[in-house]
Scaffold this motif. Sequence first.
Motif, PDB file in Angstrom:
ATOM      1  N   GLY A 288       0.035   3.602   7.907  1.00 35.10           N
ATOM      2  CA  GLY A 288      -0.226   2.840   9.115  1.00 35.10           C
ATOM      3  C   GLY A 288      -1.623   2.259   9.161  1.00 35.10           C
ATOM      4  O   GLY A 288      -1.968   1.523  10.078  1.00 35.10           O
ATOM      5  N   THR A 289      -2.438   2.586   8.163  1.00 33.52           N
ATOM      6  CA  THR A 289      -3.827   2.122   8.175  1.00 33.52           C
ATOM      7  C   THR A 289      -3.926   0.656   7.772  1.00 33.52           C
ATOM      8  O   THR A 289      -3.086   0.128   7.035  1.00 33.52           O
ATOM      9  N   VAL A 290      -4.982   0.025   8.270  1.00 34.25           N
ATOM     10  CA  VAL A 290      -5.239  -1.376   7.957  1.00 34.25           C
ATOM     11  C   VAL A 290      -6.309  -1.451   6.879  1.00 34.25           C
ATOM     12  O   VAL A 290      -7.323  -0.756   6.942  1.00 34.25           O
TER      13      VAL A 290
ATOM     14  N   LEU B  84     -10.506  -4.264  14.375  1.00 37.61           N
ATOM     15  CA  LEU B  84     -11.417  -5.279  14.899  1.00 37.61           C
ATOM     16  C   LEU B  84     -12.702  -5.318  14.089  1.00 37.61           C
ATOM     17  O   LEU B  84     -13.165  -6.396  13.690  1.00 37.61           O
ATOM     18  N   ALA B  85     -13.275  -4.160  13.818  1.00 37.89           N
ATOM     19  CA  ALA B  85     -14.548  -4.104  13.098  1.00 37.89           C
ATOM     20  C   ALA B  85     -14.414  -4.645  11.685  1.00 37.89           C
ATOM     21  O   ALA B  85     -15.215  -5.479  11.244  1.00 37.89           O
ATOM     22  N   LEU B  86     -13.394  -4.194  10.954  1.00 37.86           N
ATOM     23  CA  LEU B  86     -13.237  -4.631   9.567  1.00 37.86           C
ATOM     24  C   LEU B  86     -13.007  -6.138   9.497  1.00 37.86           C
ATOM     25  O   LEU B  86     -13.601  -6.830   8.657  1.00 37.86           O
ATOM     26  N   GLY B  87     -12.187  -6.669  10.388  1.00 37.50           N
ATOM     27  CA  GLY B  87     -11.926  -8.102  10.386  1.00 37.50           C
ATOM     28  C   GLY B  87     -13.173  -8.922  10.648  1.00 37.50           C
ATOM     29  O   GLY B  87     -13.412  -9.950  10.004  1.00 37.50           O
ATOM     30  N   GLN B  88     -13.995  -8.463  11.581  1.00 31.91           N
ATOM     31  CA  GLN B  88     -15.216  -9.197  11.916  1.00 31.91           C
ATOM     32  C   GLN B  88     -16.247  -9.110  10.789  1.00 31.91           C
ATOM     33  O   GLN B  88     -16.934 -10.090  10.494  1.00 31.91           O
ATOM     34  N   VAL B  89     -16.362  -7.953  10.173  1.00 28.28           N
ATOM     35  CA  VAL B  89     -17.336  -7.802   9.088  1.00 28.28           C
ATOM     36  C   VAL B  89     -16.945  -8.679   7.903  1.00 28.28           C
ATOM     37  O   VAL B  89     -17.803  -9.330   7.284  1.00 28.28           O
TER      38      VAL B  89
ATOM     39  N   ALA C 260      -4.452  -6.315   5.988  1.00 24.60           N
ATOM     40  CA  ALA C 260      -3.045  -6.019   5.751  1.00 24.60           C
ATOM     41  C   ALA C 260      -2.814  -4.533   5.982  1.00 24.60           C
ATOM     42  O   ALA C 260      -3.755  -3.734   5.982  1.00 24.60           O
ATOM     43  N   ARG C 261      -1.565  -4.166   6.179  1.00 26.49           N
ATOM     44  CA  ARG C 261      -1.194  -2.758   6.296  1.00 26.49           C
ATOM     45  C   ARG C 261      -1.131  -2.126   4.910  1.00 26.49           C
ATOM     46  O   ARG C 261      -0.592  -2.715   3.973  1.00 26.49           O
ATOM     47  N   ALA C 262      -1.705  -0.965   4.770  1.00 26.77           N
ATOM     48  CA  ALA C 262      -1.616  -0.253   3.498  1.00 26.77           C
ATOM     49  C   ALA C 262      -0.160   0.123   3.245  1.00 26.77           C
ATOM     50  O   ALA C 262       0.522   0.593   4.161  1.00 26.77           O
TER      51      ALA C 262
ATOM     52  N   PRO D   4      -5.988  -7.300  -0.806  1.00 25.44           N
ATOM     53  CA  PRO D   4      -6.544  -7.228  -2.161  1.00 25.44           C
ATOM     54  C   PRO D   4      -7.063  -8.565  -2.678  1.00 25.44           C
ATOM     55  O   PRO D   4      -8.073  -8.602  -3.381  1.00 25.44           O
ATOM     56  N   ASP D   5      -6.391  -9.674  -2.327  1.00 32.91           N
ATOM     57  CA  ASP D   5      -6.854 -10.977  -2.814  1.00 32.91           C
ATOM     58  C   ASP D   5      -8.172 -11.366  -2.174  1.00 32.91           C
ATOM     59  O   ASP D   5      -9.053 -11.943  -2.829  1.00 32.91           O
ATOM     60  N   VAL D   6      -8.338 -11.028  -0.897  1.00 32.03           N
ATOM     61  CA  VAL D   6      -9.604 -11.325  -0.216  1.00 32.03           C
ATOM     62  C   VAL D   6     -10.713 -10.435  -0.772  1.00 32.03           C
ATOM     63  O   VAL D   6     -11.844 -10.887  -0.977  1.00 32.03           O
ATOM     64  N   ALA D   7     -10.388  -9.165  -1.029  1.00 27.84           N
ATOM     65  CA  ALA D   7     -11.380  -8.246  -1.612  1.00 27.84           C
ATOM     66  C   ALA D   7     -11.846  -8.754  -2.974  1.00 27.84           C
ATOM     67  O   ALA D   7     -13.049  -8.746  -3.280  1.00 27.84           O
TER      68      ALA D   7
END
Length: 208
Positions: free
Chosen positions: A168-170, A138-143, A162-164, A174-177
Amino acid sequence: MTPEEIEACFTRSDGSYAFARWGRPIAPIVFGVDDATLGVVKGAIEAVAQLAGHEMAETDPELGANLMFFFFRDWDELRGVPDLDRLIPDLGPLVTRLKDESANQYRMFRFDEAGAIRACFVFLCMDDRLSAMPAETLALGQVVQSILLWSDAAFRDRSPLARAPGQGTVILRPDVAALIRAAYDPVMPAQAGDAAHALRLAARIGQG
Protein backbone atom coordinates in the motif's frame (compact mmCIF):
# COMPACT_ATOMS: atom_id res chain seq x y z
CA MET A 1 11.63 6.61 -20.91
CA THR A 2 12.15 7.31 -24.58
CA PRO A 3 14.13 10.43 -25.60
CA GLU A 4 10.79 11.98 -26.65
CA GLU A 5 9.25 11.32 -23.24
CA ILE A 6 12.30 12.79 -21.51
CA GLU A 7 12.19 15.84 -23.76
CA ALA A 8 8.52 16.37 -22.83
CA CYS A 9 9.47 16.40 -19.14
CA PHE A 10 11.44 19.62 -19.67
CA THR A 11 9.55 21.26 -22.54
CA ARG A 12 7.38 24.06 -21.26
CA SER A 13 3.94 25.02 -22.51
CA ASP A 14 5.49 27.73 -24.69
CA GLY A 15 7.59 25.10 -26.49
CA SER A 16 10.94 26.03 -24.92
CA TYR A 17 13.25 23.40 -23.43
CA ALA A 18 14.42 24.36 -19.93
CA PHE A 19 16.33 22.03 -17.63
CA ALA A 20 18.14 22.83 -14.39
CA ARG A 21 19.33 20.91 -11.35
CA TRP A 22 20.59 22.09 -7.99
CA GLY A 23 24.06 23.62 -8.10
CA ARG A 24 24.63 23.77 -4.34
CA PRO A 25 23.87 21.61 -1.29
CA ILE A 26 20.20 21.66 -0.32
CA ALA A 27 19.48 23.32 3.03
CA PRO A 28 15.76 22.86 3.76
CA ILE A 29 13.37 24.50 6.16
CA VAL A 30 9.66 23.76 6.67
CA PHE A 31 7.03 26.15 8.02
CA GLY A 32 3.49 25.49 9.23
CA VAL A 33 3.59 21.80 10.23
CA ASP A 34 3.84 19.79 13.44
CA ASP A 35 6.94 17.81 14.40
CA ALA A 36 5.61 14.56 12.95
CA THR A 37 4.96 16.08 9.52
CA LEU A 38 8.27 17.93 9.67
CA GLY A 39 10.03 14.60 10.01
CA VAL A 40 8.12 13.21 7.03
CA VAL A 41 9.02 16.16 4.80
CA LYS A 42 12.68 16.17 5.77
CA GLY A 43 12.81 12.40 5.31
CA ALA A 44 11.47 12.78 1.77
CA ILE A 45 14.06 15.47 1.01
CA GLU A 46 16.88 13.26 2.30
CA ALA A 47 15.64 10.26 0.29
CA VAL A 48 15.39 12.16 -3.00
CA ALA A 49 18.73 13.91 -2.45
CA GLN A 50 20.34 10.53 -1.77
CA LEU A 51 18.77 9.14 -4.94
CA ALA A 52 20.22 12.03 -6.92
CA GLY A 53 23.59 11.72 -5.21
CA HIS A 54 23.29 15.37 -4.19
CA GLU A 55 24.55 16.89 -0.97
CA MET A 56 22.47 18.38 1.83
CA ALA A 57 23.60 21.00 4.35
CA GLU A 58 22.41 22.50 7.61
CA THR A 59 22.57 26.02 6.22
CA ASP A 60 23.15 27.85 2.95
CA PRO A 61 25.84 30.56 3.26
CA GLU A 62 23.82 32.98 1.17
CA LEU A 63 20.18 32.40 2.18
CA GLY A 64 20.39 30.37 5.38
CA ALA A 65 17.88 27.92 3.90
CA ASN A 66 17.45 27.48 0.16
CA LEU A 67 14.59 24.95 -0.06
CA MET A 68 11.64 26.42 1.82
CA PHE A 69 8.29 24.69 2.30
CA PHE A 70 5.30 26.74 3.45
CA PHE A 71 2.12 24.92 4.58
CA PHE A 72 -0.96 27.08 5.25
CA ARG A 73 -4.76 27.16 5.00
CA ASP A 74 -5.30 30.41 3.10
CA TRP A 75 -3.14 32.21 0.57
CA ASP A 76 -3.63 35.48 2.46
CA GLU A 77 -1.54 34.05 5.31
CA LEU A 78 1.54 34.61 3.16
CA ARG A 79 1.02 38.36 3.30
CA GLY A 80 1.76 38.25 7.02
CA VAL A 81 4.97 36.21 6.86
CA PRO A 82 7.81 38.54 7.95
CA ASP A 83 10.24 39.48 5.18
CA LEU A 84 8.68 37.03 2.68
CA ASP A 85 8.04 39.92 0.32
CA ARG A 86 11.81 40.45 0.22
CA LEU A 87 12.35 36.88 -0.97
CA ILE A 88 9.38 36.75 -3.34
CA PRO A 89 9.08 39.69 -5.75
CA ASP A 90 5.52 40.99 -6.20
CA LEU A 91 4.18 38.75 -3.43
CA GLY A 92 0.89 40.64 -3.22
CA PRO A 93 -0.09 40.27 -6.90
CA LEU A 94 1.10 36.65 -6.84
CA VAL A 95 -1.16 35.80 -3.89
CA THR A 96 -4.09 37.51 -5.61
CA ARG A 97 -3.50 35.54 -8.83
CA LEU A 98 -3.20 32.20 -7.05
CA LYS A 99 -6.39 32.86 -5.10
CA ASP A 100 -8.23 33.79 -8.29
CA GLU A 101 -7.02 30.55 -9.90
CA SER A 102 -8.07 28.51 -6.83
CA ALA A 103 -4.54 27.08 -6.83
CA ASN A 104 -3.45 24.79 -4.01
CA GLN A 105 0.29 24.78 -4.75
CA TYR A 106 3.00 26.88 -6.30
CA ARG A 107 6.75 26.50 -6.73
CA MET A 108 9.19 29.30 -7.44
CA PHE A 109 12.82 28.68 -8.40
CA ARG A 110 15.84 30.96 -8.31
CA PHE A 111 18.98 30.30 -10.31
CA ASP A 112 22.67 31.11 -10.02
CA GLU A 113 24.85 32.69 -12.69
CA ALA A 114 25.43 29.32 -14.33
CA GLY A 115 21.69 28.65 -14.56
CA ALA A 116 21.65 25.99 -11.82
CA ILE A 117 18.99 26.02 -9.09
CA ARG A 118 20.09 28.07 -6.09
CA ALA A 119 16.76 28.19 -4.24
CA CYS A 120 13.23 26.84 -4.40
CA PHE A 121 10.14 28.07 -2.55
CA VAL A 122 7.24 25.61 -2.25
CA PHE A 123 3.82 26.95 -1.22
CA LEU A 124 1.08 24.49 -0.28
CA CYS A 125 -2.41 25.80 0.44
CA MET A 126 -3.94 22.88 2.33
CA ASP A 127 -7.37 22.67 0.77
CA ASP A 128 -9.59 19.57 1.09
CA ARG A 129 -7.73 17.72 -1.70
CA LEU A 130 -4.23 18.23 -0.30
CA SER A 131 -5.41 17.67 3.28
CA ALA A 132 -6.84 14.28 2.27
CA MET A 133 -3.46 13.08 0.96
CA PRO A 134 -1.21 11.06 3.28
CA ALA A 135 1.69 13.21 4.46
CA GLU A 136 4.22 10.80 2.94
CA THR A 137 2.60 11.03 -0.50
CA LEU A 138 2.30 14.80 -0.42
CA ALA A 139 5.87 15.30 0.77
CA LEU A 140 7.48 12.90 -1.69
CA GLY A 141 5.56 14.35 -4.63
CA GLN A 142 6.53 17.91 -3.77
CA VAL A 143 10.19 17.09 -3.19
CA VAL A 144 10.43 15.28 -6.52
CA GLN A 145 9.02 18.34 -8.26
CA SER A 146 11.60 20.52 -6.49
CA ILE A 147 14.74 18.47 -7.23
CA LEU A 148 14.73 19.50 -10.91
CA LEU A 149 13.22 22.27 -13.01
CA TRP A 150 10.51 20.21 -14.69
CA SER A 151 8.15 21.37 -17.39
CA ASP A 152 5.00 23.04 -16.09
CA ALA A 153 3.12 20.14 -17.75
CA ALA A 154 5.45 17.28 -16.74
CA PHE A 155 3.13 15.67 -14.20
CA ARG A 156 -0.18 17.17 -15.28
CA ASP A 157 -1.57 13.87 -16.56
CA ARG A 158 0.46 11.36 -14.55
CA SER A 159 1.88 11.54 -11.05
CA PRO A 160 5.62 10.98 -10.50
CA LEU A 161 4.58 8.49 -7.79
CA ALA A 162 3.21 4.95 -7.93
CA ARG A 163 1.99 2.23 -5.59
CA ALA A 164 4.63 -0.30 -4.64
CA PRO A 165 3.70 -3.68 -6.17
CA GLY A 166 1.76 -5.76 -3.67
CA GLN A 167 1.97 -3.03 -1.04
CA GLY A 168 0.00 0.00 0.00
CA THR A 169 3.02 2.29 0.17
CA VAL A 170 3.68 5.01 -2.36
CA ILE A 171 7.07 5.11 -4.10
CA LEU A 172 8.74 7.17 -6.76
CA ARG A 173 8.07 5.78 -10.23
CA PRO A 174 11.17 3.83 -11.35
CA ASP A 175 11.38 5.74 -14.65
CA VAL A 176 11.30 9.09 -12.86
CA ALA A 177 13.90 7.87 -10.35
CA ALA A 178 16.18 6.80 -13.21
CA LEU A 179 15.75 10.17 -14.88
CA ILE A 180 16.67 12.04 -11.69
CA ARG A 181 19.79 9.91 -11.24
CA ALA A 182 20.81 10.57 -14.86
CA ALA A 183 20.17 14.31 -14.49
CA TYR A 184 22.58 14.46 -11.54
CA ASP A 185 25.32 12.46 -13.24
CA PRO A 186 28.51 14.55 -12.80
CA VAL A 187 29.18 14.49 -16.55
CA MET A 188 25.83 16.16 -17.26
CA PRO A 189 25.39 19.96 -17.26
CA ALA A 190 23.59 21.73 -14.42
CA GLN A 191 21.52 23.70 -16.93
CA ALA A 192 20.38 23.12 -20.50
CA GLY A 193 18.19 24.97 -22.97
CA ASP A 194 18.59 22.67 -25.97
CA ALA A 195 16.39 19.60 -26.48
CA ALA A 196 19.49 17.61 -27.50
CA HIS A 197 20.09 17.43 -23.74
CA ALA A 198 17.21 14.91 -23.56
CA LEU A 199 19.15 12.57 -25.84
CA ARG A 200 22.11 12.72 -23.46
CA LEU A 201 19.84 11.94 -20.52
CA ALA A 202 18.40 8.96 -22.39
CA ALA A 203 21.91 7.72 -23.06
CA ARG A 204 22.86 8.02 -19.37
CA ILE A 205 19.77 6.04 -18.37
CA GLY A 206 20.67 3.39 -20.93
CA GLN A 207 24.11 3.06 -19.35
CA GLY A 208 22.70 2.82 -15.83
